[in-house]
Structures are given as C-alpha cells and as structure tokens.
Design an enzyme around this catalytic site. Sequence first.
Site, PDB file in Angstrom:
ATOM      1  N   TRP A  61      49.477  -7.561  -1.677  1.00  0.00           N
ATOM      2  CA  TRP A  61      48.031  -7.740  -1.873  1.00  0.00           C
ATOM      3  C   TRP A  61      47.362  -6.444  -2.320  1.00  0.00           C
ATOM      4  O   TRP A  61      46.531  -6.421  -3.229  1.00  0.00           O
ATOM      5  CB  TRP A  61      47.440  -8.220  -0.554  1.00  0.00           C
ATOM      6  CG  TRP A  61      46.089  -8.832  -0.571  1.00  0.00           C
ATOM      7  CD1 TRP A  61      44.962  -8.380  -1.201  1.00  0.00           C
ATOM      8  CD2 TRP A  61      45.709 -10.033   0.106  1.00  0.00           C
ATOM      9  NE1 TRP A  61      43.921  -9.219  -0.944  1.00  0.00           N
ATOM     10  CE2 TRP A  61      44.343 -10.236  -0.145  1.00  0.00           C
ATOM     11  CE3 TRP A  61      46.385 -10.943   0.931  1.00  0.00           C
ATOM     12  CZ2 TRP A  61      43.639 -11.327   0.392  1.00  0.00           C
ATOM     13  CZ3 TRP A  61      45.676 -12.021   1.455  1.00  0.00           C
ATOM     14  CH2 TRP A  61      44.331 -12.213   1.178  1.00  0.00           C
ATOM     15  N   SER A 115      44.674   0.285  12.227  1.00  0.00           N
ATOM     16  CA  SER A 115      45.683   1.337  12.255  1.00  0.00           C
ATOM     17  C   SER A 115      46.545   1.255  13.498  1.00  0.00           C
ATOM     18  O   SER A 115      46.041   1.246  14.615  1.00  0.00           O
ATOM     19  CB  SER A 115      45.001   2.703  12.211  1.00  0.00           C
ATOM     20  OG  SER A 115      45.942   3.709  12.520  1.00  0.00           O
ATOM     21  N   ALA A 116      47.861   1.250  13.273  1.00  0.00           N
ATOM     22  CA  ALA A 116      48.794   1.267  14.399  1.00  0.00           C
ATOM     23  C   ALA A 116      49.024   2.685  14.922  1.00  0.00           C
ATOM     24  O   ALA A 116      49.790   2.889  15.844  1.00  0.00           O
ATOM     25  CB  ALA A 116      50.118   0.615  13.991  1.00  0.00           C
ATOM     26  N   ASP A 135      34.843  -7.966  -5.975  1.00  0.00           N
ATOM     27  CA  ASP A 135      33.864  -8.723  -6.760  1.00  0.00           C
ATOM     28  C   ASP A 135      34.519  -9.947  -7.395  1.00  0.00           C
ATOM     29  O   ASP A 135      35.740 -10.081  -7.421  1.00  0.00           O
ATOM     30  CB  ASP A 135      33.178  -7.821  -7.796  1.00  0.00           C
ATOM     31  CG  ASP A 135      34.116  -7.337  -8.867  1.00  0.00           C
ATOM     32  OD1 ASP A 135      34.806  -8.164  -9.492  1.00  0.00           O
ATOM     33  OD2 ASP A 135      34.163  -6.116  -9.103  1.00  0.00           O
ATOM     34  N   ARG A 156      48.332  -4.078  -3.952  1.00  0.00           N
ATOM     35  CA  ARG A 156      48.568  -3.626  -5.327  1.00  0.00           C
ATOM     36  C   ARG A 156      47.402  -3.984  -6.239  1.00  0.00           C
ATOM     37  O   ARG A 156      47.263  -3.424  -7.316  1.00  0.00           O
ATOM     38  CB  ARG A 156      49.888  -4.184  -5.845  1.00  0.00           C
ATOM     39  CG  ARG A 156      51.080  -3.539  -5.127  1.00  0.00           C
ATOM     40  CD  ARG A 156      52.358  -4.280  -5.353  1.00  0.00           C
ATOM     41  NE  ARG A 156      52.644  -4.351  -6.784  1.00  0.00           N
ATOM     42  CZ  ARG A 156      53.619  -5.087  -7.297  1.00  0.00           C
ATOM     43  NH1 ARG A 156      54.387  -5.807  -6.511  1.00  0.00           N
ATOM     44  NH2 ARG A 156      53.823  -5.098  -8.601  1.00  0.00           N
ATOM     45  N   GLU A 208      41.945  -1.226   6.829  1.00  0.00           N
ATOM     46  CA  GLU A 208      42.997  -1.856   7.616  1.00  0.00           C
ATOM     47  C   GLU A 208      43.042  -1.287   9.022  1.00  0.00           C
ATOM     48  O   GLU A 208      42.804  -0.097   9.235  1.00  0.00           O
ATOM     49  CB  GLU A 208      44.354  -1.629   6.917  1.00  0.00           C
ATOM     50  CG  GLU A 208      45.484  -2.399   7.577  1.00  0.00           C
ATOM     51  CD  GLU A 208      46.803  -2.287   6.820  1.00  0.00           C
ATOM     52  OE1 GLU A 208      46.812  -1.673   5.728  1.00  0.00           O
ATOM     53  OE2 GLU A 208      47.821  -2.806   7.322  1.00  0.00           O
ATOM     54  N   HIS A 215      34.873 -11.040 -10.428  1.00  0.00           N
ATOM     55  CA  HIS A 215      35.784 -10.836 -11.555  1.00  0.00           C
ATOM     56  C   HIS A 215      37.179 -10.445 -11.077  1.00  0.00           C
ATOM     57  O   HIS A 215      38.183 -11.046 -11.467  1.00  0.00           O
ATOM     58  CB  HIS A 215      35.218  -9.748 -12.489  1.00  0.00           C
ATOM     59  CG  HIS A 215      36.236  -9.180 -13.410  1.00  0.00           C
ATOM     60  ND1 HIS A 215      36.979  -9.957 -14.267  1.00  0.00           N
ATOM     61  CD2 HIS A 215      36.671  -7.907 -13.584  1.00  0.00           C
ATOM     62  CE1 HIS A 215      37.814  -9.185 -14.951  1.00  0.00           C
ATOM     63  NE2 HIS A 215      37.655  -7.945 -14.553  1.00  0.00           N
ATOM     64  N   ARG A 242      48.051 -14.731  -7.990  1.00  0.00           N
ATOM     65  CA  ARG A 242      48.614 -15.125  -6.699  1.00  0.00           C
ATOM     66  C   ARG A 242      48.617 -16.633  -6.475  1.00  0.00           C
ATOM     67  O   ARG A 242      49.207 -17.111  -5.504  1.00  0.00           O
ATOM     68  CB  ARG A 242      47.873 -14.404  -5.568  1.00  0.00           C
ATOM     69  CG  ARG A 242      47.981 -12.881  -5.665  1.00  0.00           C
ATOM     70  CD  ARG A 242      49.413 -12.400  -5.803  1.00  0.00           C
ATOM     71  NE  ARG A 242      49.505 -10.939  -5.992  1.00  0.00           N
ATOM     72  CZ  ARG A 242      50.660 -10.304  -6.144  1.00  0.00           C
ATOM     73  NH1 ARG A 242      51.808 -10.951  -6.162  1.00  0.00           N
ATOM     74  NH2 ARG A 242      50.676  -9.001  -6.325  1.00  0.00           N
ATOM     75  N   ARG A 279      44.297  -3.012  -6.802  1.00  0.00           N
ATOM     76  CA  ARG A 279      43.594  -1.833  -6.310  1.00  0.00           C
ATOM     77  C   ARG A 279      42.089  -1.875  -6.527  1.00  0.00           C
ATOM     78  O   ARG A 279      41.381  -0.953  -6.161  1.00  0.00           O
ATOM     79  CB  ARG A 279      44.142  -0.581  -7.016  1.00  0.00           C
ATOM     80  CG  ARG A 279      45.531  -0.210  -6.588  1.00  0.00           C
ATOM     81  CD  ARG A 279      46.132   0.705  -7.629  1.00  0.00           C
ATOM     82  NE  ARG A 279      46.179   0.034  -8.912  1.00  0.00           N
ATOM     83  CZ  ARG A 279      45.994   0.608 -10.093  1.00  0.00           C
ATOM     84  NH1 ARG A 279      45.746   1.888 -10.152  1.00  0.00           N
ATOM     85  NH2 ARG A 279      46.057  -0.088 -11.205  1.00  0.00           N
TER      86      ARG A 279
END
Lengths: 257, 257, 257, 257
Positions: free
Chosen positions: D107, D119-120, D205, D109, D117, D207, D216, D111
């Site tokens: 996902w 964090s672990a 956005d 990729r 995200e 687009h 996908r 960008r």
Amino acid sequence: MGDWTTAKVLDHGFVHLLDAMPHWLRPAGLLGWAADARVVQAARVSMAHMPSDVLMSLGLETEMEERTREQDTKLIDYLLRNAHTSPFEKVRFEFVVKLPIFVARQWIRHRTGSFNEQSARYSKLPCEFYVPELTRMQAQSASNKQASGEPLAPEVASYALDLIDTNASAAYATYDHLLSLGLARELARMVLPTNFYTQWYWTVDLHNLMHFLKLRLHAHAQYEIRVYAEAILAMVERVAPVSIEAFRRHVLAEAAQ
Amino acid sequence: MGDWTTAKVLDHGFVHLLDAMPHWLRPAGLLGWAADARVVQAARVSMAHMPSDVLMSLGLETEMEERTREQDTKLIDYLLRNAHTSPFEKVRFEFVVKLPIFVARQWIRHRTGSFNEQSARYSKLPCEFYVPELTRMQAQSASNKQASGEPLAPEVASYALDLIDTNASAAYATYDHLLSLGLARELARMVLPTNFYTQWYWTVDLHNLMHFLKLRLHAHAQYEIRVYAEAILAMVERVAPVSIEAFRRHVLAEAAQ
Amino acid sequence: MGDWTTAKVLDHGFVHLLDAMPHWLRPAGLLGWAADARVVQAARVSMAHMPSDVLMSLGLETEMEERTREQDTKLIDYLLRNAHTSPFEKVRFEFVVKLPIFVARQWIRHRTGSFNEQSARYSKLPCEFYVPELTRMQAQSASNKQASGEPLAPEVASYALDLIDTNASAAYATYDHLLSLGLARELARMVLPTNFYTQWYWTVDLHNLMHFLKLRLHAHAQYEIRVYAEAILAMVERVAPVSIEAFRRHVLAEAAQ
Amino acid sequence: MGDWTTAKVLDHGFVHLLDAMPHWLRPAGLLGWAADARVVQAARVSMAHMPSDVLMSLGLETEMEERTREQDTKLIDYLLRNAHTSPFEKVRFEFVVKLPIFVARQWIRHRTGSFNEQSARYSKLPCEFYVPELTRMQAQSASNKQASGEPLAPEVASYALDLIDTNASAAYATYDHLLSLGLARELARMVLPTNFYTQWYWTVDLHNLMHFLKLRLHAHAQYEIRVYAEAILAMVERVAPVSIEAFRRHVLAEAAQ
C-alpha cells in the site's frame, strides 16, 4: 461561514478560505478546535491504539487514555519543535485567491499544494491590474540585490505610478483591440503585463502551508506576497490556534532573528 | 556533448539538455542505451535478485540470467502498456530552457519536476520578447473555446503583429524608465507583458517527462508549448530510444485518436 | 567506480552507490566536485543569466562573472543555512540497498524518493535474516518510550539472541514447507518475520537525502537505520563534500544540541 | 456518521472513513453531492470567473451561468476521460485502516498519500495476525509468476493453515518472552511475521485514490489488498457517486479488458 473567511488584499485581490479538513464547525475534543485535535490524533496513533470511537463502532472497547488539554498543547509544541511534520499533513485547507500574475509566479513555486487557475485561453480577462500604494514605491535596496529599500521621493513615486497605470491601460487597450480583430484569446493575452490579476483555487495541508508562511512572511519576501501570507495566517490561526501558536513561537520567532 | 543537445525554439528561446542519469555516454548493456538499460534493471529488481556487478563487488557470485535484447525491449513495452511507472522514475533529465513567461506559466503546472528560474528581482531582464510568425496569427477557434482556428487574413495578421511588437517595446521602455527613476527591480518588472522571455533549469524523471509530453504534444495544447515539447521529445529519443518508441506506440498514438 | 561506492551494513546488508547526477567523474569547475558545482549553478541562475557554455553553444556570448572557489563555498553555506532547498534538488543519487524489512518500513516513510523493491510474490526469498550483535541487545529505555537503553546482561542477551535466531530459522522452514506444498509465493511469504532482508533501488535528490540523514542520524533514530544513514553520509561526502560540510555545520550540529 | 463509514476487512482488519473535504454533510448544489460539486467548481474556475458566493461576499455581483445537472455530470465524465486530474485533487479523504504488515508494504508504495502508522517502538503489539480463509489457500499460478492459481486440495490447505497459525503464535510467544527479558520493544518486534496487523491513518485526494483503486482492484492485484480497495470504493461511491460512476466507466472497465 462568517466574515473572517474572506479578506481583501492589495487593490483588487482577495483570499477566501473555502473549506478545511476537518471543518472548523466539527466537534473538537479537549483542545476546542477540530484541526488541532486532528494533529494530536494523528500523532497519537504512533503511540497508542485506535481512537475509541472507531473501536466502539467496530463493537470493540478500549480504555480511554486520560489526557488533559495541557498535554495536547505540549504535544503539538513538541511535534513542531522537532520537525515531526506528518501529523500536520492531516489538516488541509482550500483557498480561493485573486492575485497579480507576478505574485502567482512566486507562489506556484511551492509545488506541494494543488492549484486550479482561471484560464485566459478560455475566457477574456477583465481590466483589473495592480497599482501599488504611493508609500510602496520604494527604491532598489542598496544592501540587498533582490529587495526594496527607501521610499522614492513623493513626486517621483507619483510619476512612476502614472507610468505603471498608463502601461497597463495601454496594454489592455491593445488586448481588446487584438480580440476585436479576431485573434485567438490564447495569443492576445500575451500582451498583458504581470500586474494583471488572475485567480485560483489552492489546496494545501497545514505542514506545507506553514512552510509557505515561513518563507513568505520573512522580511526578505516581496511585500506583495507577504500581505497574502499575513491574511492567510490570520485565517488559519482561527482554525488551528494551538498549532499556529507553536508555529509562531518556534518557526517565525527563529526566522526573525 | 554534441550539437543535438541544444535546439532553438520560437524566436529567442531554446532547450538545452544539460545532463541525464544515467548519462548517455555510460556503458549500456544489451540495449545499447544506458537510460533504457536502467529502466530494465529497475524493473528486474522486482523479479530477480541483485545485479551481478553489485554481487561481485561484495565478493558474492550469482548466475547471470540469460537475456536477449528482444526480451528487454518487450519488457519496456510491457511496463509502459501496463502503467508500471516506477522503473521510468529511475531515469532523470536536467534541461535549461529559455521560454516566454506565458509558456512558463503553463509548464510549471507540471509540479513533479524541480524548477530553478532566473529572478527579475535580482537582475534586470534584457529586452527579449516573443513575437509570433505571421502564419501563427490565428483566429479564435469556432468550435473549441480554448484554441486557435483559421489563420487571420495576412494584412490583419501583420497589423496585429505590429500591435504586439509595439506593446512589448513600449512596456520595455517603461521598465527601463522606472529603473532609471530608481524604482526597485521587484516592482519595475510588473510592467512587462507575458511574452517576455525567462529561463530556468528543469529536472524531471522519465515517467513525469512522458506525462508532460503526452499533454503538451496533444493537438489541443497551445502551439507555443508544443514546439518545446517536440524539441524535448527529439532529445530524449536519442537518450532512451527504446522507451520512447514504446511511448509513441502506446501513449502518443492513443492520445491522437 | 572505486571501492568506496559499496559498504557492508549490519550482518548481511549493504549500500551501493550506483550513480549520481551529475556523475562524480564529470568535470567540476572551481569547486572540484561536479555535484557541488551543480548546486552553485542552479542557485546562480536566479542571480545572473545563462551559463556561458550554453550561450556559446547557441552562438551567443556573455561576460563571464568572475568567481572564486571561496565565493562558491560561501554560497552553498548560505543556501543551506537559509533553507533555500531547490538548488540541492538538482543533484540526484541512485542507491542499491539490502536491508531488514523492519528497517525498510521506517525508510519508506520518506516518500520523496523513488523505490523499486524486490518482490517476494515473484521469486522465493533466500534464508537471510538479521541477528543483532551481542552488544546491541539493549533493554527498553527507562526515560524514552521508543528507544533502547542499557545493554542486557551478557547471558540474557545471548539467550535472547538464540530466541531470535531460532524464530527466524523456524519461520523459514515453515516458508519452505508451505512452498513445497504448492502454496502461492504471495501467501507463503507472510510467515517470514521482519528481520528478513529485502533489497531495493532508491533514487533521491540531495535536498531530500539531507532531510533523511538529519532524521536518521539523530541519536533518537533506531540503531539499525542509523548505520545505513552513516554509510550513505560517507559516500555522499565524497561526491558533494562542500554541501555536506555545510550540512554538518548547520543541520547536524544543531540537531545534536 | 452512519454505519457505512466502517467496514470489516479480512479476519481482523477494517477500513474507517474518518473525514472528507468537502464533508459529505455539506450542501452540494445541483449534483446533490458536495464532493462531486467541488470537482465541478474547480474545473469551472478555468472556464469562467469566480463562484458567485465569493463575489457576493466581497460586495461584487455576477451573472450566474445557468447550468444543469446533466451538464455537470458530462463535465466530470469529460475530465476523467481526458485525464484532467487536478480538479479531482480538490477532494480529499481521511481513512483509518487496520491491515496485515505485508499488505501495508504494498500500500505504502503509493507515495502520494500521507500516512501515520502506529509504532511498535512505542507500544507492544497485540496478538492479532491474519490467517486466510480455507478457500483462499491457492497454489502458485502456472501462467503468472506473481499470482495465485487453483485452490489447494482441502486437506493440504487445512494443513498449511495450521502451519501459518502455529508460526504466528510461536513468534508472538517469542516476542512476549523477549519483552519479559527486558529487551527493547524496537528490537523485540523484529521476530513478528508480516501477517501481523498494524494500523494507520491515510490521507489521500480523489485523483490519487482513483489511481490506487485502478491498480489494486485489478485482477492481478493480490487478493488481500483488493478487498481493502473494494471496501474503499464502496465508501467513496457514497461520497462522490458521479465521479466514481465516470471512473467505473472509463478506467475500471478499460483496465478489465
């Protein structure tokens, strides 16, 4: 939408805040402002688990971490001071701006926003151009090769203003004439000087907006773009006051030194 | 660097290919061109393991997959046809371009490149402006609200050209006059029309360059930017001919339908 | 290409500088390094007119501004200190990197570069995973919720290392087994832990690379990405030493305070 | 916020539409949906002058161009068919997503969105991992090197599922054990396989979202990301149905051929 979302800038320009995400009328949690709350929420996802309303909507439950308004304020301050920029990308603004072409040419160099500009290929431009105030008629700076310095003597300034006004009016007359000869709009427009007004939609996130403001509020920025930056700062401050206070403290104050 | 890296465009403009990554003089493997080879290499990293020269430099060894020139050509064709864009981002170009301001304003809307433009705040602009050829003096299109149509009658075209020329010369005289009165360069420049020339450095990768070319080679693009796109296409074709052939076949041919 | 373009990192990883634009073997003018010269050239386009070699190739002439090496060094320093970032976007690097998946997941958050990663959907991964050095086996920091603190006692560290090694070996055996049962590679790979190695091509410009280095050389960055950042810094310093010296002075020194 | 803004995906994942700009509850003009109306408005700025509400708020007046709902629908269709992408950049979405790490790696990729995200490094991950349905346990495709093919025989599939489950449980036990030995979270997490869940905020956005969906939703995309794309498509369709209908007609239908 109240009055504060629109501001006149220069002689014929304006800035209008059309929308924001999150919108300023949405509920805003502890901090009292939806945009600041979104920054905090995005920062906290790295630190804790899901927002409780999401968990609840999924039939799950969680202990609510107890937070105070002061903690959230400190978190925003910390993010800004340490250049943790991605939470500020979560807040987004949409502006409509009317501005001289030469200002637009500086502005668009900030490529991280999205622009939709009116096209002079498609429709005829009205006769609206920028003429500076008398006091803005400044001489070339002696010390800074790209800046303005002392005001011109009033009679010189006044004469120079006449030249600018005459030049623009004559160019518009030529433009009008070329169109009446049947020349395509995409060609005729090339005669208009860069003090003519254009307008566009500008969408930008809070992180990139603060970068724009940092550069364009700087004393070295050209006056004609600085007044737009000031109008935008005043609007954004009403939508995300905690973030903007931290921005003033850590970024603007430092840049001013 | 041979002659082919520079092309004159319009009456005073040019495009100059300053550099590329990989450079066109580097060794290029099977395909014969370093830029095409880089696209293939980037695509193959998803498919096989490390390039053998890297492995060898690390004291490791690998079996070389046997490939033919035909397979590499087919791979590029496949990537382009299926919009696998990231391998094309590995090839990058640096251009120097001199162009009218109104063309620059269209060009910079492609925000994915990086621009460094000459500043008229810093130094005085020379008296160089664009005046179209007689045959380019076209009427507004009847069918397309943003395009040119039939040529104007020669005597009308000639008269209109005089107007454009006079307008620019008069504006430059005003500019000159304002500077001699001592007005700051950042203010004086506003009187110049958008057919004056500016120049910039433009860095862009092959993927985003092809997107630029697709839009700006289109029949609906304004003539004055199309001629720049054509000059650029011819240069890039010498650096990455296999990629550009696939681009012609799948993108340009389709856009032309 | 000498030895310095490749560095081993961690137990099985590496960084390899594949290319740069401009390439380090190109002529470099006063400063002695092509990359630094490109930064200066891009910055000066805003200040003066065309590079003389371009003008000459077009049959035009210009007075060469006299510059010294010291002036160019000061200019780079000035650009960096004042966050004039666009000239640094003109220099670009292409790296090949082999790194553990959990490091790749931090790295790719820097979205301004372009990545081409090997795909475990397409080919089977080899059995290569990261196991820390004994001295890297550190306890959770008491003061920083996201960092490491004191080293574990050697016998605890050694036992923990065994657990990490066994876990990875067992996961790879399961992976192997699933593939031998005929399961699709895209499914089987999900059993591999994030200390397995992957590899990618990374293209990034000098401005964004310095931003990456600033964050990933910081004392708070995780050790396993910091060692990649250090290897990259050493390579880039050989290609653009003047820029990197300014970066050390104004950015790294400040971040370290 | 109704039920439709949240969807369960896979065994423990979800997608939640947190916000949109413009928000779906805002007034929406002729088309009935605020997001579609914003696309139209941005496209029309190139074609006509200011929106009348802005003009009125500035004390100016304008003739309202008469438009019909049908014309607006046709305009969106035209924009999409001709790759006029910038009006679609004016609509923006904020999602919260919980997803397996190997899906997150595909996902990210894309960008062009902004990600935050969990964090672990900061907090311990819960024991939540993805185990496919029995019918999803497919063999390697014979014809496509990166895809799944026929289902495995049920008893093989069932055995393989046990292996996946056991591997994840054992890894989590090791993770737990390492943490209890005092090892830093940033190190212990490396033992967890990529079928463990993570979660993030994603801002994108319209687009760029459509580009994500195109790739996908494609038959060649891996099933585990395709189901997220389908959930997102269904939500976005409720917010911008006119745009999504044009997207289905021109982009999805073509990609399916």
